[in-house]
Scaffold this active site. Structure first.
Site, PDB file in Angstrom:
ATOM      1  N   HIS A  35     -18.866 -20.355 -33.697  1.00  0.00           N
ATOM      2  CA  HIS A  35     -18.855 -20.755 -32.269  1.00  0.00           C
ATOM      3  C   HIS A  35     -20.228 -20.679 -31.620  1.00  0.00           C
ATOM      4  O   HIS A  35     -20.424 -21.205 -30.525  1.00  0.00           O
ATOM      5  CB  HIS A  35     -17.888 -19.871 -31.472  1.00  0.00           C
ATOM      6  CG  HIS A  35     -16.453 -20.078 -31.829  1.00  0.00           C
ATOM      7  ND1 HIS A  35     -15.846 -21.317 -31.800  1.00  0.00           N
ATOM      8  CD2 HIS A  35     -15.484 -19.202 -32.237  1.00  0.00           C
ATOM      9  CE1 HIS A  35     -14.576 -21.197 -32.176  1.00  0.00           C
ATOM     10  NE2 HIS A  35     -14.337 -19.928 -32.447  1.00  0.00           N
ATOM     11  N   ASP A  86     -11.474 -22.648 -40.411  1.00  0.00           N
ATOM     12  CA  ASP A  86     -11.016 -21.680 -39.415  1.00  0.00           C
ATOM     13  C   ASP A  86     -10.049 -22.412 -38.472  1.00  0.00           C
ATOM     14  O   ASP A  86     -10.143 -23.625 -38.294  1.00  0.00           O
ATOM     15  CB  ASP A  86     -12.223 -21.147 -38.634  1.00  0.00           C
ATOM     16  CG  ASP A  86     -11.851 -19.995 -37.711  1.00  0.00           C
ATOM     17  OD1 ASP A  86     -11.988 -18.840 -38.143  1.00  0.00           O
ATOM     18  OD2 ASP A  86     -11.434 -20.261 -36.563  1.00  0.00           O
ATOM     19  N   HIS A 120      -9.939 -22.364 -35.373  1.00  0.00           N
ATOM     20  CA  HIS A 120     -10.613 -22.832 -34.161  1.00  0.00           C
ATOM     21  C   HIS A 120     -11.718 -23.820 -34.515  1.00  0.00           C
ATOM     22  O   HIS A 120     -12.324 -23.718 -35.590  1.00  0.00           O
ATOM     23  CB  HIS A 120     -11.219 -21.647 -33.409  1.00  0.00           C
ATOM     24  CG  HIS A 120     -10.200 -20.610 -33.038  1.00  0.00           C
ATOM     25  ND1 HIS A 120     -10.004 -19.471 -33.797  1.00  0.00           N
ATOM     26  CD2 HIS A 120      -9.325 -20.567 -32.018  1.00  0.00           C
ATOM     27  CE1 HIS A 120      -9.025 -18.755 -33.239  1.00  0.00           C
ATOM     28  NE2 HIS A 120      -8.596 -19.400 -32.162  1.00  0.00           N
ATOM     29  N   ASP A 134      -7.310 -17.552 -39.833  1.00  0.00           N
ATOM     30  CA  ASP A 134      -6.479 -17.409 -38.636  1.00  0.00           C
ATOM     31  C   ASP A 134      -5.496 -18.564 -38.450  1.00  0.00           C
ATOM     32  O   ASP A 134      -4.825 -18.649 -37.421  1.00  0.00           O
ATOM     33  CB  ASP A 134      -7.345 -17.186 -37.376  1.00  0.00           C
ATOM     34  CG  ASP A 134      -8.558 -18.088 -37.298  1.00  0.00           C
ATOM     35  OD1 ASP A 134      -8.714 -18.967 -38.171  1.00  0.00           O
ATOM     36  OD2 ASP A 134      -9.355 -17.918 -36.358  1.00  0.00           O
TER      37      ASP A 134
HETATM   38 ZN    ZN Z   1     -10.951 -18.711 -35.467  1.00  0.00          ZN
END
Ligand code: ZN
Length: 297
Positions: A116, A153, A155, A239
């Site tokens: 991120h 991931d 996200h 995740d």
């Molecule tokens: Zn994540």
């Protein structure tokens, strides 16, 4: 598979926060149980300079000069040891990428995660963008000309996307729950300038199953064959696990084994190595047993 781990990565932690040291402790316990040997990360020369090839001077100095516990944003804590730990995480990621470019598959079990973090801003539990710095390192030292980053991931890796959005030497593919944090990653974000069509976002609906995920990840093999990278780097988040507390997907532990096998076989087809670099995963069972499936694959 070369496994890179250090207890140093436990020194950045905050109890009660989902991204805490217990994540790596769970992985290490399982590795020990199955007698897997890990190696310590090696120092990388002029590491700060390497980090500053991706992140702004001001941002790196900000992290370096943090003297007490603070928050970079409502999600992202920094403690006074975080700079050193984050630098070690970058070094381990660079080591993993170097093994992979020499066709030795590797996994760097690092914390804090990285995908991120943008050029000048940490967010989403991430401090330095480990995978982006590793990719930039391989390119700037002429160890690789073209790199394919696959981000699995749950996200979207907004930081990695931003860093390479207009570059033709890094192809970024992400599969992620959408819409979800951080809000980016729609299918129409495809790159810009020289990097046009070298960003591929695959948004997934909530409760995506193993079979649906396998269907959607298939485009990765086509991209790998067409783009012909010198190495594949994977932002390895766990995740998407069915019981992850932060997301709503239906991926099982066996699913992680299937995707990992698919990634490995793809690398074999184009005759390159793969480095997995740990990102998220907040259910300790899903994370540690998912990682074990990747190693076994
Ligand atoms: Zn994540």
């Amino acid at each position: 598979m070369i496994l890179i781990y250090s207890n140093k990565f436990l020194e950045h932690s905050k109890s009660g926060h989902p991204e805490n040291k217990n994540r790596l402790i769970a992985i290490k316990c399982l590795l020990d149980k199955y007698n897997y040997t890990t190696i310590e990360p090696k120092d990388v020369e002029d590491i700060e300079e390497k980090i500053k090839k991706v992140h702004s001077e001001a941002y790196v100095e900000l992290i370096k000069n943090i003297k007490s516990d603070t928050m970079l944003d409502p999600d992202t804590y920094v403690v006074k040891t975080s700079y050193d730990v984050a630098v070690n995480a970058v070094e381990a990621s660079i080591n993993a990428a170097e093994y992979a470019v020499n066709k030795k598959n590797s996994f760097a079990f690092v914390r804090p995660p990285g995908h991120h973090t943008c050029k000048d801003r940490g967010m989403g539990f991430c401090i330095f963008n480990n995978i982006a710095i590793a990719a930039e390192y391989l390119i700037s030292t002429n160890k690789a000309k073209k790199i394919l980053i696959l981000d699995i991931d749950c996200h979207h890796g907004n930081g990695t996307q931003e860093i390479f959005y207009d570059r033709k030497d890094v192809f970024y593919i992400s599969l992620h729950q959408y819409p979800a944090y951080p809000g980016t990653g729609s299918a129409d974000e495809t790159g810009a300038g020289e990097g046009k069509n070298l960003t591929l976002n695959i948004p997934l609906h909530s409760y995506t199953t193993d079979d649906e995920y396998i269907e959607r990840i298939k485009i990765f093999r086509k991209v790998a064959i067409d783009y012909k990278p010198d190495v594949i780097l994977v932002s390895a988040g766990y995740d998407t696990y069915i019981d992850d507390p932060l997301t709503s997907m239906n991926i099982t532990i066996d699913g992680f084994g299937k995707f990992s096998k698919y990634i490995k076989e793809t690398a074999k087809i184009i005759d390159v190595g793969v480095a997995f670099i740990l990102e998220g995963g907040y259910n300790l069972k899903g994370l540690s047993e998912g990682v074990l499936k990747t190693i076994k694959a």
